[in-house]
Design a protein around this motif. Structure first.
Motif, mmCIF file in Angstrom:
data_model
loop_
_atom_site.group_PDB
_atom_site.id
_atom_site.type_symbol
_atom_site.label_atom_id
_atom_site.label_comp_id
_atom_site.label_asym_id
_atom_site.label_seq_id
_atom_site.Cartn_x
_atom_site.Cartn_y
_atom_site.Cartn_z
ATOM 1 N N ARG A 220 51.739 44.549 45.472
ATOM 2 C CA ARG A 220 51.300 44.119 44.142
ATOM 3 C C ARG A 220 50.129 43.136 44.227
ATOM 4 O O ARG A 220 49.183 43.221 43.449
ATOM 5 C CB ARG A 220 52.450 43.444 43.384
ATOM 6 N N ALA A 221 50.212 42.233 45.202
ATOM 7 C CA ALA A 221 49.129 41.255 45.348
ATOM 8 C C ALA A 221 47.815 41.974 45.680
ATOM 9 O O ALA A 221 46.755 41.641 45.129
ATOM 10 C CB ALA A 221 49.481 40.254 46.451
ATOM 11 N N ASP A 222 47.889 42.956 46.549
ATOM 12 C CA ASP A 222 46.672 43.716 46.894
ATOM 13 C C ASP A 222 46.125 44.467 45.687
ATOM 14 O O ASP A 222 44.916 44.491 45.451
ATOM 15 C CB ASP A 222 46.982 44.736 48.004
ATOM 16 N N LEU A 223 47.033 45.089 44.949
ATOM 17 C CA LEU A 223 46.588 45.858 43.780
ATOM 18 C C LEU A 223 45.903 44.918 42.787
ATOM 19 O O LEU A 223 44.840 45.235 42.239
ATOM 20 C CB LEU A 223 47.777 46.560 43.109
ATOM 21 N N ALA A 224 46.528 43.744 42.618
ATOM 22 C CA ALA A 224 45.964 42.785 41.665
ATOM 23 C C ALA A 224 44.579 42.321 42.109
ATOM 24 O O ALA A 224 43.718 42.003 41.289
ATOM 25 C CB ALA A 224 46.909 41.593 41.517
ATOM 26 N N ALA A 225 44.375 42.319 43.442
ATOM 27 C CA ALA A 225 43.068 41.902 43.964
ATOM 28 C C ALA A 225 42.079 43.060 43.983
ATOM 29 O O ALA A 225 40.993 42.957 44.553
ATOM 30 C CB ALA A 225 43.248 41.325 45.363
ATOM 31 N N GLY A 226 42.480 44.193 43.430
ATOM 32 C CA GLY A 226 41.550 45.327 43.319
ATOM 33 C C GLY A 226 41.489 46.210 44.552
ATOM 34 O O GLY A 226 40.546 46.980 44.715
ATOM 35 N N ARG A 227 42.500 46.094 45.428
ATOM 36 C CA ARG A 227 42.476 46.923 46.635
ATOM 37 C C ARG A 227 43.246 48.220 46.440
ATOM 38 O O ARG A 227 44.243 48.258 45.708
ATOM 39 C CB ARG A 227 43.117 46.181 47.804
ATOM 40 N N VAL A 228 42.788 49.241 47.152
ATOM 41 C CA VAL A 228 43.589 50.455 47.277
ATOM 42 C C VAL A 228 44.553 50.206 48.434
ATOM 43 O O VAL A 228 44.136 49.738 49.504
ATOM 44 C CB VAL A 228 42.702 51.683 47.590
ATOM 45 N N VAL A 229 45.841 50.473 48.231
ATOM 46 C CA VAL A 229 46.828 50.204 49.273
ATOM 47 C C VAL A 229 47.269 51.529 49.909
ATOM 48 O O VAL A 229 47.664 52.451 49.197
ATOM 49 C CB VAL A 229 48.054 49.469 48.692
#
Ligand code: ADP
Ligand code: ASP
Ligand code: MG
Length: 429
Positions: free
Chosen positions: A126-135
């Protein structure tokens, strides 16, 4: 903006060129404003290659200690995939980060080579997604409570993807594969097979459990339990096709029985070559006999599928059942060494060259005569039925393996599946 999970199978990840194409497709979805999680499998052939290496080093019968190491080996294919895909996404100008199952972590039980997912920690993702990353998360792998690496069984990346989608409450889980959806039967066996626009969850569950490897059964179970919107579609369309068109393509797994599905009598045909049949001949026919045979089998952790007990003659009967082919020899040994002496049965026979062919359809609930259409079609081809089992929405027969393709084709025709995309009630009666 939606949260979308994409899953790409081995063939879709089969070369660096294909991985680049996957990255371009994912980037298209991300640029359309969606939060993206991608769950890839190992590159095609890689898991087989890894397991063959293991067999080469240690050809002996598998022990519990060996199973742990097999998972250690088999899971590496997916680790390479996530790294490559993440790099390819970065090359597309995306921010992307890859994780293994134990980094997320995806918690499983400790049943090596067929572990079950118990929970998924969504915080890091979730933190990555919130930072605009593709996980990008490995399919197929997990980690048990003692931090041992586990794998989810062959085809398990489907389950990883659906479980991730459930844990993150994704808006949709898209399973990209080498066919453009779920067909009336495996299009590699019946070229006339037709893609279904939609299939009910219950039918998909039966199809998967009866051998249609397009989705691993546990992925369908997860989708049902957590109501994950699930679609199977092709990774071989040009990556730059219109996203709305792509989003509506393939086969949707539905949870509500719409009108069309109520009309379908038989929606699909599944087959399975993974079983073997054993028969105990001349068993004294008295109460408790099924338990005295199958109790031993269950104690040895061997799953039994189809069971038949014959009418008795002179106080004796024959008892047959099927097991997974991997358990065939073990079952025969067990019957000969334990069950024969304990029950006083006459003989144990086995046949590993069998297969199970099944018709599946929600419409079978409300239509009579479906099984007889099946039996007639098989008899017209001269195919002998060895065992039969039915439930509300399926009928399965066990037949000689060498007739499998003939049987599937004959049934496909008998239920008019060759003719129309969505089978209709009239077509099968
Ligand atoms: P992936 O590597 O993408 O997970 P799989 O090989 O596991 O792909 O599953 C896709 C394959 O499933 C298809 O190539 C097809 O041969 C097979 N298959 C079996 N039954 C069906 C069906 N009813 N509809 C579509 N594909 C099916
Ligand atoms: N790579 C694993 C397998 O070949 C998992 C998967 O592809 O779904 O079974
Ligand atoms: Mg698969």
């Amino acid at each position: 903006m939606a949260l979308i999970v994409h899953k790409y199978g081995g063939t879709s990840m089969g070369s660096t060129e294909r991985i680049r194409s996957v990255a371009k497709r994912v980037a298209k979805w991300a640029r359309a404003g969606h939060q993206m999680i991608v769950v890839p499998s190992a590159m095609s052939g890689e898991t087989n290659r890894l397991l063959a290496l293991a067999k080469d080093v240690s050809p002996a019968q598998q022990t519990a200690a060996m199973l742990r190491e097999l998972d250690m080996i088999a899971c590496t294919g997916e680790q390479v995939s996530v790294g490559l895909l993440s790099l390819a996404l970065q090359a597309e100008g995306m921010q992307a980060v890859s994780y293994t199952g134990w980094q997320v972590p995806v918690r499983t039980d400790s049943a090596y080579t067929k572990a079950r997912i118990q929970s998924i920690d969504d915080a890091r993702v979730r933190a990555d997604l919130a930072a605009g990353r593709v996980v990008v998360i490995t399919g197929f792998q997990g980690v048990d409570e003692d931090n041992n690496v586990t794998t989810l069984g062959r085809g398990g990346s489907d389950t990883s993807a659906v479980a991730v989608a459930a844990a993150l409450k994704a808006d949709e889980c898209l399973i990209y594969t080498d066919v453009d959806g779920v067909y009336t039967t495996d299009p590699r066996i019946v070229p006339e097979a037709k893609r279904l626009h939609s299939i009910s969850f219950e039918e998909m569950l039966e199809m998967a459990s009866l051998g249609s490897k397009v989705l691993q059964i546990r992925s369908v179970e997860f989708a049902g339990k957590y109501r994950v919107p699930l679609r199977v579609l092709s990774s071989f369309t040009p990556w730059d096709i219109d996203i709305t068109e792509e989003a509506a393509s393939g086969t949707l797994i539905t949870f509500e029985e719409d009108e069309k599905m109520e009309q379908a009598v038989v929606s699909g045909i599944a087959f399975n070559r993974d079983e073997a049949k054993v028969t105990v001949l001349g068993v004294p026919d008295k109460p408790g006999i099924a338990y005295s045979i199958l109790g031993q089998v269950a104690e040895a952790n061997i799953d039994v599928d189809v069971i038949i007990q014959n009418v008795s003659h002179d106080g004796k009967t024959d008892f047959s059942f099927t097991v997974h082919r991997n358990d065939y020899q073990r079952t025969l040994d067990l019957l000969k060494t334990k069950v024969l002496p304990a029950t006083g049965a006459a003989e144990v026979l086995g046949d590993a060259k069998i297969c199970k062919v099944s018709i599946v359809g929600i419409g079978m609930r409300s239509h009579a005569g479906v099984a007889s259409t099946m039996f007639r079609a098989l008899s017209e081809e001269g195919i002998n039925i060895q065992m039969i089992t039915t439930s509300e929405i399926k009928t399965s027969v066990v037949i000689d393996e060498k007739y499998m393709e003939l049987a599937v084709r004959a049934l496909h025709k008998a239920f008019d599946l060759d003719a129309s995309i969505e089978p209709t009630a009239e077509s099968a009666d």
